[in-house]
Motif scaffolding. Structure first.
Motif, PDB file in Angstrom:
ATOM      1  N   LEU A   1       0.620  -1.339   0.048  1.00 36.91           N
ATOM      2  CA  LEU A   1      -0.110  -0.235  -0.151  1.00 36.91           C
ATOM      3  C   LEU A   1       0.493   1.080  -0.398  1.00 36.91           C
ATOM      4  O   LEU A   1       0.495   2.539  -0.597  1.00 36.91           O
ATOM      5  CB  LEU A   1      -0.783   0.145   1.287  1.00 36.91           C
ATOM      6  N   LYS A   2       2.065   1.041   0.578  1.00 39.25           N
ATOM      7  CA  LYS A   2       2.702   2.322   0.538  1.00 39.25           C
ATOM      8  C   LYS A   2       3.568   2.439  -0.506  1.00 39.25           C
ATOM      9  O   LYS A   2       3.482   3.934  -1.095  1.00 39.25           O
ATOM     10  CB  LYS A   2       4.093   2.206   1.584  1.00 39.25           C
ATOM     11  N   ILE A   3       4.183   1.567  -0.867  1.00 42.57           N
ATOM     12  CA  ILE A   3       4.719   1.742  -2.343  1.00 42.57           C
ATOM     13  C   ILE A   3       4.037   2.193  -3.230  1.00 42.57           C
ATOM     14  O   ILE A   3       3.620   2.357  -4.473  1.00 42.57           O
ATOM     15  CB  ILE A   3       4.948   0.126  -3.166  1.00 42.57           C
ATOM     16  N   SER A   4       2.026   1.822  -3.244  1.00 45.14           N
ATOM     17  CA  SER A   4       1.147   1.748  -4.433  1.00 45.14           C
ATOM     18  C   SER A   4       1.154   3.661  -4.673  1.00 45.14           C
ATOM     19  O   SER A   4       0.573   4.173  -5.561  1.00 45.14           O
ATOM     20  CB  SER A   4       0.146   1.588  -4.048  1.00 45.14           C
ATOM     21  N   GLU A   5       1.425   4.933  -3.023  1.00 48.00           N
ATOM     22  CA  GLU A   5       2.140   5.574  -3.471  1.00 48.00           C
ATOM     23  C   GLU A   5       2.466   6.311  -4.275  1.00 48.00           C
ATOM     24  O   GLU A   5       3.129   7.557  -4.315  1.00 48.00           O
ATOM     25  CB  GLU A   5       2.136   6.433  -2.222  1.00 48.00           C
ATOM     26  N   MET A   6       4.157   5.572  -4.814  1.00 44.90           N
ATOM     27  CA  MET A   6       4.799   6.222  -5.908  1.00 44.90           C
ATOM     28  C   MET A   6       5.119   5.529  -6.999  1.00 44.90           C
ATOM     29  O   MET A   6       6.168   5.799  -7.529  1.00 44.90           O
ATOM     30  CB  MET A   6       6.133   5.537  -5.255  1.00 44.90           C
ATOM     31  N   ILE A   7       4.054   4.796  -7.520  1.00 43.18           N
ATOM     32  CA  ILE A   7       4.707   3.800  -8.464  1.00 43.18           C
ATOM     33  C   ILE A   7       3.257   4.263  -9.606  1.00 43.18           C
ATOM     34  O   ILE A   7       2.348   5.459  -9.347  1.00 43.18           O
ATOM     35  CB  ILE A   7       3.805   2.934  -8.489  1.00 43.18           C
ATOM     36  N   ASP A   8       3.505   4.425 -10.720  1.00 41.33           N
ATOM     37  CA  ASP A   8       2.670   4.551 -12.098  1.00 41.33           C
ATOM     38  C   ASP A   8       1.450   3.499 -12.794  1.00 41.33           C
ATOM     39  O   ASP A   8       0.652   3.684 -13.276  1.00 41.33           O
ATOM     40  CB  ASP A   8       4.285   5.072 -13.201  1.00 41.33           C
ATOM     41  N   GLY A   9       2.179   2.233 -12.259  1.00 37.33           N
ATOM     42  CA  GLY A   9       1.237   1.406 -12.337  1.00 37.33           C
ATOM     43  C   GLY A   9       1.544  -0.023 -12.292  1.00 37.33           C
ATOM     44  O   GLY A   9       2.347  -0.090 -11.619  1.00 37.33           O
ATOM     45  N   THR A  10       0.006  -0.787 -11.840  1.00 34.48           N
ATOM     46  CA  THR A  10       0.570  -1.938 -11.918  1.00 34.48           C
ATOM     47  C   THR A  10       0.045  -3.397 -12.215  1.00 34.48           C
ATOM     48  O   THR A  10      -1.197  -2.513 -13.020  1.00 34.48           O
ATOM     49  CB  THR A  10      -0.746  -2.196  -9.957  1.00 34.48           C
ATOM     50  N   ILE A  11       0.087  -4.092 -12.165  1.00 37.09           N
ATOM     51  CA  ILE A  11      -0.188  -5.084 -13.126  1.00 37.09           C
ATOM     52  C   ILE A  11      -0.280  -6.076 -11.641  1.00 37.09           C
ATOM     53  O   ILE A  11       0.399  -6.745 -11.530  1.00 37.09           O
ATOM     54  CB  ILE A  11       0.697  -5.819 -13.857  1.00 37.09           C
ATOM     55  N   PHE A  12      -1.567  -6.535 -11.353  1.00 30.04           N
ATOM     56  CA  PHE A  12      -2.395  -7.133 -10.980  1.00 30.04           C
ATOM     57  C   PHE A  12      -2.473  -8.734 -11.655  1.00 30.04           C
ATOM     58  O   PHE A  12      -2.452  -8.811 -12.111  1.00 30.04           O
ATOM     59  CB  PHE A  12      -3.551  -7.187 -10.076  1.00 30.04           C
ATOM     60  N   VAL A  13      -2.286  -9.682 -10.731  1.00 30.75           N
ATOM     61  CA  VAL A  13      -1.439 -11.094 -11.500  1.00 30.75           C
ATOM     62  C   VAL A  13      -3.318 -12.284 -11.016  1.00 30.75           C
ATOM     63  O   VAL A  13      -3.794 -13.179 -12.086  1.00 30.75           O
ATOM     64  CB  VAL A  13      -1.286 -12.114 -10.572  1.00 30.75           C
ATOM     65  N   SER A  14      -4.210 -10.768 -10.857  1.00 27.04           N
ATOM     66  CA  SER A  14      -5.529 -11.944 -10.196  1.00 27.04           C
ATOM     67  C   SER A  14      -6.820 -10.806 -10.061  1.00 27.04           C
ATOM     68  O   SER A  14      -6.250  -9.884  -9.433  1.00 27.04           O
ATOM     69  CB  SER A  14      -5.778 -12.659  -8.952  1.00 27.04           C
ATOM     70  N   GLN A  15      -8.053 -11.639 -10.387  1.00 27.59           N
ATOM     71  CA  GLN A  15      -9.209  -9.384 -10.020  1.00 27.59           C
ATOM     72  C   GLN A  15      -8.911  -9.548  -8.162  1.00 27.59           C
ATOM     73  O   GLN A  15      -9.491  -8.527  -7.707  1.00 27.59           O
ATOM     74  CB  GLN A  15     -10.372 -10.207 -10.749  1.00 27.59           C
ATOM     75  N   TRP A  16      -9.185 -11.091  -7.916  1.00 28.92           N
ATOM     76  CA  TRP A  16      -9.205 -11.027  -6.656  1.00 28.92           C
ATOM     77  C   TRP A  16      -7.849 -10.378  -5.859  1.00 28.92           C
ATOM     78  O   TRP A  16      -8.672  -8.892  -5.045  1.00 28.92           O
ATOM     79  CB  TRP A  16      -8.871 -12.601  -5.994  1.00 28.92           C
ATOM     80  N   LEU A  17      -6.311 -10.422  -6.010  1.00 28.91           N
ATOM     81  CA  LEU A  17      -5.850  -9.094  -5.723  1.00 28.91           C
ATOM     82  C   LEU A  17      -5.885  -7.474  -5.814  1.00 28.91           C
ATOM     83  O   LEU A  17      -5.817  -6.775  -4.784  1.00 28.91           O
ATOM     84  CB  LEU A  17      -4.667 -10.001  -6.290  1.00 28.91           C
ATOM     85  N   HIS A  18      -6.690  -7.961  -7.467  1.00 24.85           N
ATOM     86  CA  HIS A  18      -6.901  -6.117  -7.475  1.00 24.85           C
ATOM     87  C   HIS A  18      -7.678  -5.410  -6.539  1.00 24.85           C
ATOM     88  O   HIS A  18      -8.126  -4.698  -6.073  1.00 24.85           O
ATOM     89  CB  HIS A  18      -7.195  -6.136  -8.877  1.00 24.85           C
ATOM     90  N   ASP A  19      -9.253  -6.543  -6.397  1.00 22.89           N
ATOM     91  CA  ASP A  19     -10.315  -5.368  -5.626  1.00 22.89           C
ATOM     92  C   ASP A  19     -10.162  -6.016  -4.130  1.00 22.89           C
ATOM     93  O   ASP A  19     -10.047  -4.650  -3.548  1.00 22.89           O
ATOM     94  CB  ASP A  19     -11.542  -7.048  -5.723  1.00 22.89           C
ATOM     95  N   HIS A  20      -8.162  -6.844  -3.541  1.00 22.92           N
ATOM     96  CA  HIS A  20      -8.457  -6.935  -2.467  1.00 22.92           C
ATOM     97  C   HIS A  20      -7.430  -5.488  -1.882  1.00 22.92           C
ATOM     98  O   HIS A  20      -8.475  -5.286  -0.807  1.00 22.92           O
ATOM     99  CB  HIS A  20      -7.509  -8.266  -2.130  1.00 22.92           C
TER     100      HIS A  20
END
Length: 158
Positions: free
Chosen positions: A105-124
């Motif tokens: 979650l902390k890293i999500s503040e500093m990145i420009d894009g995300t690739i989630f390997v599943s819809q479940w992880l994305h939603d989580h």
């Protein structure tokens, strides 16, 4: 565009991140159609790598590349215009840990894009307050040359 991938592809059953690199970069670059590819893939230990984009397949350095912390530092100190794309394939529920979700979650503040390997992880992570807004889901596949359905070897049922 130079894209730095923080893992080197290895043949064999090295997990989803390795398969991702192999399927989407290493093998694609070997195909005839990629002669028009206008991007350069840089791998760990490439001294000439001054990337425009970092593709982070794993948070640590795997003994060969840069960790996410090193990549964020590089962006802050040397090239604030570079982009960071993170592949997310883990969380606390899967690992039985208590610090992975908060770190991501902390890293999500500093990145420009995300690739989630599943819809479940994305939603989580969306429920937890994921900050990065440029997200996609790319589900892993398996290398059929290595992984066979139970009871089969080389395509022959046993």
């Amino acid at each position: 565009m130079k894209i730095y991938v923080n893992r080197k592809y290895r043949t064999g059953p090295y997990g989803g991140g390795n398969h991702f690199i192999g399927a989407y970069f290493t093998r694609a670059l070997e195909l005839e159609e990629t002669k028009t590819w206008k991007h350069q893939i840089c791998y760990p230990n490439d001294p000439k790598a001054v990337p425009d984009t970092f593709l982070v397949v794993g948070l640590d350095n795997d003994g060969t590349g840069l960790s996410i912390d090193q990549i964020i530092y590089h962006k802050m100190m040397f090239n604030s215009r570079s982009k960071i794309v993170l592949r997310v394939n883990e969380n606390d529920a899967q690992k039985g840990t208590r610090d992975v979700d908060q770190k991501l979650l902390k890293i999500s503040e500093m990145i420009d894009g995300t690739i989630f390997v599943s819809q479940w992880l994305h939603d989580h992570f969306m429920k937890l307050g994921w900050k990065c807004k440029n997200n996609t889901v790319i589900v892993n596949g398996v290398d059929r040359e290595i992984f066979k359905p139970r009871g089969q070897t080389d395509g022959i049922a046993t």
